[in-house]
Enzyme design. Structure first.
Site, PDB file in Angstrom:
ATOM      1  N   HIS A 151       0.935  -1.148  -0.025  1.00 18.31           N
ATOM      2  CA  HIS A 151       0.121   0.004   0.103  1.00 18.31           C
ATOM      3  C   HIS A 151       0.706   1.272  -0.017  1.00 18.31           C
ATOM      4  CE1 HIS A 151      -3.457   2.451   0.425  1.00 18.31           C
ATOM      5  NE2 HIS A 151      -4.123   2.018   1.235  1.00 18.31           N
ATOM      6  N   ASP A 204     -10.311  -4.674 -19.121  1.00 17.15           N
ATOM      7  CA  ASP A 204     -10.645  -5.750 -20.212  1.00 17.15           C
ATOM      8  C   ASP A 204      -9.519  -6.292 -20.571  1.00 17.15           C
ATOM      9  OD1 ASP A 204     -11.782  -7.158 -22.437  1.00 17.15           O
ATOM     10  OD2 ASP A 204     -12.690  -5.680 -23.447  1.00 17.15           O
TER      11      ASP A 204
END
Length: 430
Positions: free
Chosen positions: A148, A373
């Protein structure tokens, strides 16, 4: 369910060892949790081959080099940085075969079983880890873990979109921005707000919190769905206009607090992650890659919160978020400069993971999951955070288009008894 590891490889850094680069952590990087965050994306068949996915990943690593670097602490622990070009680092890629159909695990229900679909997040040597889990039907679950302190959710979602485009052979029209000049302290630096005890632990630092004696097996990770129809009913109770996040967060805060049975006189607060990019003046590029999250802290006494209206709670959320503006962000940047010789530790490092009256809230509502995608025709059919072995964590995420009735899914972690109570009142409009 059997998950067999087929291979484990490391995609090396894009820079040669002779081009060593040090990227200092910003104050926002230092505020981020020093841990890996794990997220799962599930795709129906047909999907590109693992070879195609790894080829695209190699190109993406070249565009997002910090994900393949190494996190380094100076000897004085005051000026950590990401090292690029040194030997080591790289992105870990694990490939597995799963002995079941993808539909057998859908929807992705929060459970410790989900940890089998991503690499371990403890004591890992890599800032980015990816696990490609192939099912008998040809479906795929991509388990991703990222440190993170290298990037926030906004940045990582842009990486995921870019990776998909590169697998499909498309050009990237939005490149990551690493320029930190917009984060340079003022001259002279000045703190217009107090940041000790808000963002950073006051000095001298206390001892680390000892491991809790509470059993994390008593924690339940649960997912609750809120349809657009139900959210509209909450909004209809508002005397003024509020965002979907504000009204739903007000509803959740009130009812989670009721379910936890906190003392009426206790002060409870939410730690809300706020994207600072559009709040700087001038705004930072949305493509800025790293962390630029500032926390907002709506607060209330338990009795006032639970006896008051959802509108009152939503207003507290709205006002707290509104206080995160350019002046506050600049003050935080200058705070780091003024205290550059001190070891700065986030207050979150010293908070109990259990039995704390506060909530930790992240919103993924603005992340472009629908744009991810990889080609091949396989649709994103589920995404989820991995198992969280701590209490009072709340994550808001969009329900995927075309699945159910749309709306917002909420993942939250509570003790089992509290989780049962919350389930009973989760859709109460009282």
């Amino acid at each position: 369910m059997e998950v067999h590891v087929v291979s484990s490889t490391v995609i090396p850094q894009g820079l040669p060892p002779t081009e060593n680069t040090k990227i200092p952590l910003t104050v926002f990087d230092m505020l981020a949790a020093d841990m890996h965050i794990a997220v799962l994306h599930a795709y129906m068949q047909p999907m590109p081959t693992n070879t195609a996915l790894k080829d695209g990943l190699k190109k993406a690593v070249g565009l997002f080099p910090t994900l393949a670097g190494q996190l380094v602490e100076n000897d004085d622990h005051c000026r950590p940085y990401i090292s690029l070009g040194d030997n080591g680092g790289g992105v870990l890629v694990v490939e597995t075969n799963v002995g079941s159909e993808l539909l057998d695990i859908l929807p992705l229900k929060p459970s410790p079983e989900l940890e089998r679909f991503h690499p371990p997040i403890d004591e890992t040597q890599h800032l980015l880890q990816i696990q490609l889990n192939r099912f008998l039907c040809g479906g795929l679950v991509i388990g991703l873990t990222a440190q993170h302190r290298v990037a926030d959710g906004k940045a990582m979602s842009s990486f995921f979109v870019a990776w998909g485009k590169l697998v499909r052979g498309l050009q990237i029209d939005s490149f990551p921005v690493y320029d930190q000049t917009m984060l340079i302290p003022r001259d002279p630096p000045r703190c217009d707000h107090d940041h000790w005890g808000i963002e950073f632990q006051p000095l001298p630092l206390p001892p680390s919190i000892p491991p809790s004696t509470l059993n994390s097996n008593k924690i339940r990770n649960m997912r609750v769905h809120y349809s657009w129809e139900f959210i509209s009913k909450i909004k209809a109770q508002m005397p003024r206009k509020h965002s979907t996040f504000e009204v739903l967060m007000g509803h959740l805060w009130k009812n989670i607090t009721r379910a936890r049975g906190l003392d009426p006189d206790t002060l409870t607060q939410i730690r809300l992650s706020v994207n600072g990019r559009p709040r700087l003046r001038p705004p930072a590029p949305s493509e800025y890659f790293g962390n630029m999250v500032i926390n907002a802290y709506p607060r209330a006494r338990v009795k006032k919160l639970t006896k008051g209206s959802v509108a009152d709670a939503a207003r507290l959320v709205h006002d707290a978020v509104g206080r995160i503006e350019d002046g506050y962000i600049r003050s935080l940047i200058d705070f780091r400069a003024i205290n550059s010789g001190d070891v700065l530790a986030p207050v979150t490092d010293f908070e109990e993971p259990f039995l704390c009256p506060n909530l930790e809230v992240d919103s993924w509502l603005g992340f472009p999951f629908h744009e991810v995608d990889f080609g091949g025709g396989g649709n994103l059919c589920a995404f989820a955070s991995s198992w969280v072995p701590a209490e009072r964590v709340v994550i808001l995420m969009p329900s995927l288009p075309g699945i159910g009735e749309g709306g917002v899914d909420v993942m939250l972690t509570l003790f089992q008894d509290h989780a049962r109570l919350f389930r009973e009142i989760s859709h109460s409009l009282d």
